[in-house]
Write a protein that holds these residues in place. Structure first.
Motif, PDB file in Angstrom:
ATOM      1  N   ASP A  72       0.846  -1.182   0.000  1.00 17.86           N
ATOM      2  CA  ASP A  72       0.000   0.000   0.000  1.00 17.86           C
ATOM      3  C   ASP A  72       0.888   1.240   0.000  1.00 17.86           C
ATOM      4  O   ASP A  72       1.939   1.259   0.630  1.00 17.86           O
ATOM      5  CB  ASP A  72      -0.895  -0.001   1.254  1.00 17.86           C
ATOM      6  CG  ASP A  72      -1.911   1.131   1.216  1.00 17.86           C
ATOM      7  OD1 ASP A  72      -1.508   2.268   1.510  1.00 17.86           O
ATOM      8  OD2 ASP A  72      -3.074   0.866   0.891  1.00 17.86           O
ATOM      9  N   ALA A  73       0.465   2.287  -0.708  1.00 20.60           N
ATOM     10  CA  ALA A  73       1.296   3.488  -0.835  1.00 20.60           C
ATOM     11  C   ALA A  73       1.607   4.108   0.518  1.00 20.60           C
ATOM     12  O   ALA A  73       2.664   4.705   0.710  1.00 20.60           O
ATOM     13  CB  ALA A  73       0.598   4.515  -1.723  1.00 20.60           C
ATOM     14  N   ASN A  74       0.689   3.945   1.481  1.00 20.21           N
ATOM     15  CA  ASN A  74       0.895   4.559   2.791  1.00 20.21           C
ATOM     16  C   ASN A  74       1.885   3.806   3.656  1.00 20.21           C
ATOM     17  O   ASN A  74       2.375   4.326   4.640  1.00 20.21           O
ATOM     18  CB  ASN A  74      -0.447   4.674   3.536  1.00 20.21           C
ATOM     19  CG  ASN A  74      -1.402   5.607   2.836  1.00 20.21           C
ATOM     20  OD1 ASN A  74      -0.981   6.600   2.264  1.00 20.21           O
ATOM     21  ND2 ASN A  74      -2.691   5.284   2.880  1.00 20.21           N
ATOM     22  N   SER A  75       2.177   2.539   3.297  1.00  9.66           N
ATOM     23  CA  SER A  75       3.122   1.754   4.086  1.00  9.66           C
ATOM     24  C   SER A  75       4.264   1.261   3.227  1.00  9.66           C
ATOM     25  O   SER A  75       4.842   0.230   3.481  1.00  9.66           O
ATOM     26  CB  SER A  75       2.398   0.568   4.730  1.00  9.66           C
ATOM     27  OG  SER A  75       1.855  -0.273   3.716  1.00  9.66           O
ATOM     28  N   SER A  76       4.551   1.991   2.164  1.00 10.27           N
ATOM     29  CA  SER A  76       5.574   1.577   1.212  1.00 10.27           C
ATOM     30  C   SER A  76       6.933   1.449   1.873  1.00 10.27           C
ATOM     31  O   SER A  76       7.297   2.231   2.752  1.00 10.27           O
ATOM     32  CB  SER A  76       5.656   2.586   0.056  1.00 10.27           C
ATOM     33  OG  SER A  76       6.735   2.266  -0.772  1.00 10.27           O
ATOM     34  N   LYS A  77       7.703   0.444   1.448  1.00  9.76           N
ATOM     35  CA  LYS A  77       9.050   0.250   1.989  1.00  9.76           C
ATOM     36  C   LYS A  77       9.976   1.391   1.634  1.00  9.76           C
ATOM     37  O   LYS A  77      10.999   1.591   2.263  1.00  9.76           O
ATOM     38  CB  LYS A  77       9.623  -1.077   1.479  1.00  9.76           C
ATOM     39  CG  LYS A  77       8.855  -2.290   1.974  1.00  9.76           C
ATOM     40  CD  LYS A  77       9.382  -3.561   1.339  1.00  9.76           C
ATOM     41  CE  LYS A  77       8.553  -4.775   1.748  1.00  9.76           C
ATOM     42  NZ  LYS A  77       8.999  -6.003   1.069  1.00  9.76           N
ATOM     43  N   LEU A 117      12.340  -3.755  -4.166  1.00  3.68           N
ATOM     44  CA  LEU A 117      11.534  -2.715  -3.533  1.00  3.68           C
ATOM     45  C   LEU A 117      10.659  -2.011  -4.553  1.00  3.68           C
ATOM     46  O   LEU A 117       9.497  -1.687  -4.283  1.00  3.68           O
ATOM     47  CB  LEU A 117      12.447  -1.694  -2.846  1.00  3.68           C
ATOM     48  CG  LEU A 117      13.196  -2.168  -1.596  1.00  3.68           C
ATOM     49  CD1 LEU A 117      14.149  -1.083  -1.126  1.00  3.68           C
ATOM     50  CD2 LEU A 117      12.221  -2.537  -0.496  1.00  3.68           C
ATOM     51  N   GLU A 118      11.201  -1.769  -5.735  1.00  3.26           N
ATOM     52  CA  GLU A 118      10.445  -1.062  -6.769  1.00  3.26           C
ATOM     53  C   GLU A 118       9.242  -1.875  -7.225  1.00  3.26           C
ATOM     54  O   GLU A 118       8.151  -1.330  -7.437  1.00  3.26           O
ATOM     55  CB  GLU A 118      11.369  -0.747  -7.950  1.00  3.26           C
ATOM     56  CG  GLU A 118      12.404   0.329  -7.616  1.00  3.26           C
ATOM     57  CD  GLU A 118      13.446   0.494  -8.699  1.00  3.26           C
ATOM     58  OE1 GLU A 118      13.937   1.621  -8.875  1.00  3.26           O
ATOM     59  OE2 GLU A 118      13.790  -0.504  -9.364  1.00  3.26           O
ATOM     60  N   LEU A 119       9.421  -3.177  -7.373  1.00  4.34           N
ATOM     61  CA  LEU A 119       8.327  -4.034  -7.828  1.00  4.34           C
ATOM     62  C   LEU A 119       7.176  -4.080  -6.825  1.00  4.34           C
ATOM     63  O   LEU A 119       6.026  -4.320  -7.200  1.00  4.34           O
ATOM     64  CB  LEU A 119       8.843  -5.447  -8.091  1.00  4.34           C
ATOM     65  CG  LEU A 119       9.784  -5.612  -9.289  1.00  4.34           C
ATOM     66  CD1 LEU A 119      10.347  -7.028  -9.338  1.00  4.34           C
ATOM     67  CD2 LEU A 119       9.058  -5.285 -10.582  1.00  4.34           C
TER      68      LEU A 119
END
Length: 419
Positions: free
Chosen positions: A266-271, A299-301
């Motif tokens: 999720d964009a809000n918990s992105s690594k 990470l990008e994937l």
């Protein structure tokens, strides 16, 4: 009649005083008294020289932006009062750009941005448009597309607002591609050999923790297939070559399979946020170019934003390959088998977009609507980009709609293009 040199010191002092007081009319009244014996053209030239020389003197002495903006506004007032030529404001802002650093130019550019409506007036636009375009292009050449991304965007948005939609200098009439926009990626095998072993290493300070990451390992084959797709995105016409088409479809199938099996954050918990990338103002960090290190691909994937960037690139490419474009070669046509592959792959991409958080379905629908509108732009460019004329009454609007119904766009490929 006194010479200009004799008047120069007095006029410059009067102009600086007016700038400090923010009173242009006072300077105009004084200058008309001092230059009462000069011809009109000479008067305008002297006013222009005075404004530009005082501007450069203020910049040299480190004057604050408030005074410089007043000088710029005075140049506009001078043109409106017929005390100077209409192109003087553009010459003034051009002097600012040429004598200032990039960070200062970014500040001064707001002077122009806030006066878009002013420059659209006939007194300015007709004589200023070429100077404006040249000044903005010269400024763009000084900027780095990766370091000054926002500033570049501001300049392009300003040009889009100031020029009419049918301005040919901004239409890319012959459909050229920016082939210089290359994406460099690694071919060093040692990097890939070290990736698996690094997964078990202890995380050093500043690195992203590998805990709770998947067992996914980026191998050289996938890595090179993934980044080689950027070559097709920047040069779509290569897809019409049979050998390169096979390579493209092979890479696409493998990459989409990975997207389908690899979980998206999720964009809000992105690594990416765990990396705590530095930001000068605390806002999100955006990159104008992809980061292609093999260590980052995992990470990008899993990053929602990154996945969307790549998937939308596919959709844009597919649309170009499928639609008729006036300047395509006659041989640049997809076979029926290729068209079917594009349709099926497009469905798969939209499904992946719907599954990508946040608000996947909404995002996918929005992208689909945007690309549908692009079909109209493509048809308009194929027709030679005719000027837009407002429809004045309801009857005329209905007449136009009956003449060219909405469904026509879908049958457009079957129509013969005008030469």
């Amino acid at each position: 009649m006194p010479s200009y040199r004799a008047l120069k010191v007095d006029l410059s002092a009067k102009f600086k005083d007016s700038v400090q007081k923010d009173n242009f009319l006072e300077f105009l009244k004084t200058s008309k008294t001092i230059l009462s014996s000069w011809k009109e053209n000479d008067f305008k030239n002297i006013i222009e020289l005075t404004i530009r020389e005082v501007l450069l003197d203020l910049i040299k002495n480190g004057a604050d932006s408030t005074l410089l903006e007043r000088v710029f506004q005075f140049s506009i007032d001078a043109a409106l009062q017929d005390a100077a030529a209409g192109n003087v404001p553009v010459l003034v802002i051009g002097d600012m750009f040429e004598s200032s650093t990039i960070s200062e130019c970014e500040k001064y550019f707001s002077f122009v941005e806030s006066r878009v409506d002013t420059f659209k007036k006939d007194i300015f636009f007709k004589v200023c448009k070429n100077h404006l375009l040249r000044s903005c292009n010269d400024l763009l050449k000084r900027l780095s597309r990766s370091q000054n991304t926002v500033f570049c965007g501001r300049i392009l948005m300003f040009l889009a607002h100031i020029f009419p939609l049918s301005e040919r200098s901004g239409l890319n009439i012959i459909s050229e591609f920016n082939l210089e926009n290359t994406t460099a990626y690694s071919t060093n095998e040692d990097l890939f050999n070290d990736l698996a072993s690094e997964k078990g290493d202890v995380t050093e300070e500043g690195e992203i923790s590998t805990q709770n990451q998947s067992s996914f390992v980026v191998d050289k084959n996938l890595y090179q297939k993934f980044w080689s797709l950027q070559d097709y995105f920047r040069s779509p016409n290569t897809c019409y070559n049979k050998m390169q088409w096979r390579q493209f479809t092979s890479c696409t199938s493998d990459v989409l399979t990975v997207f389908g099996s690899f979980k998206s954050d999720d964009a809000n918990s992105s690594k990416w946020k765990q990396a705590k990338l530095p930001s000068p103002n605390g806002s999100c960090v955006y990159f104008a170019k992809y980061l292609t290190s093999p260590k980052l691909l995992e990470l990008e994937l899993s990053d929602s934003h990154f996945r969307r960037y790549v998937l939308v690139q596919f959709l844009i490419l597919f649309q170009y390959l499928s639609l008729p474009v006036k300047f395509k070669l006659e041989s640049f046509v997809l076979t029926e088998e290729q068209q079917n592959w594009v349709k099926e792959t497009t469905k798969s991409i939209y499904k992946l977009l719907e599954e990508t958080p946040p608000n996947g379905e909404t995002f996918a629908n929005d992208v689909q609507k945007i690309l549908q509108r692009e079909e109209y732009w493509n048809a308009w460019k194929n027709e030679g980009c005719p000027d837009f004329k407002p429809l004045s009454d309801k009857a005329e609007v209905e007449k136009k709609l009956k003449k060219r119904p909405f469904e026509d766009i879908h049958t457009y490929p079957n129509k013969k293009l005008k030469p």
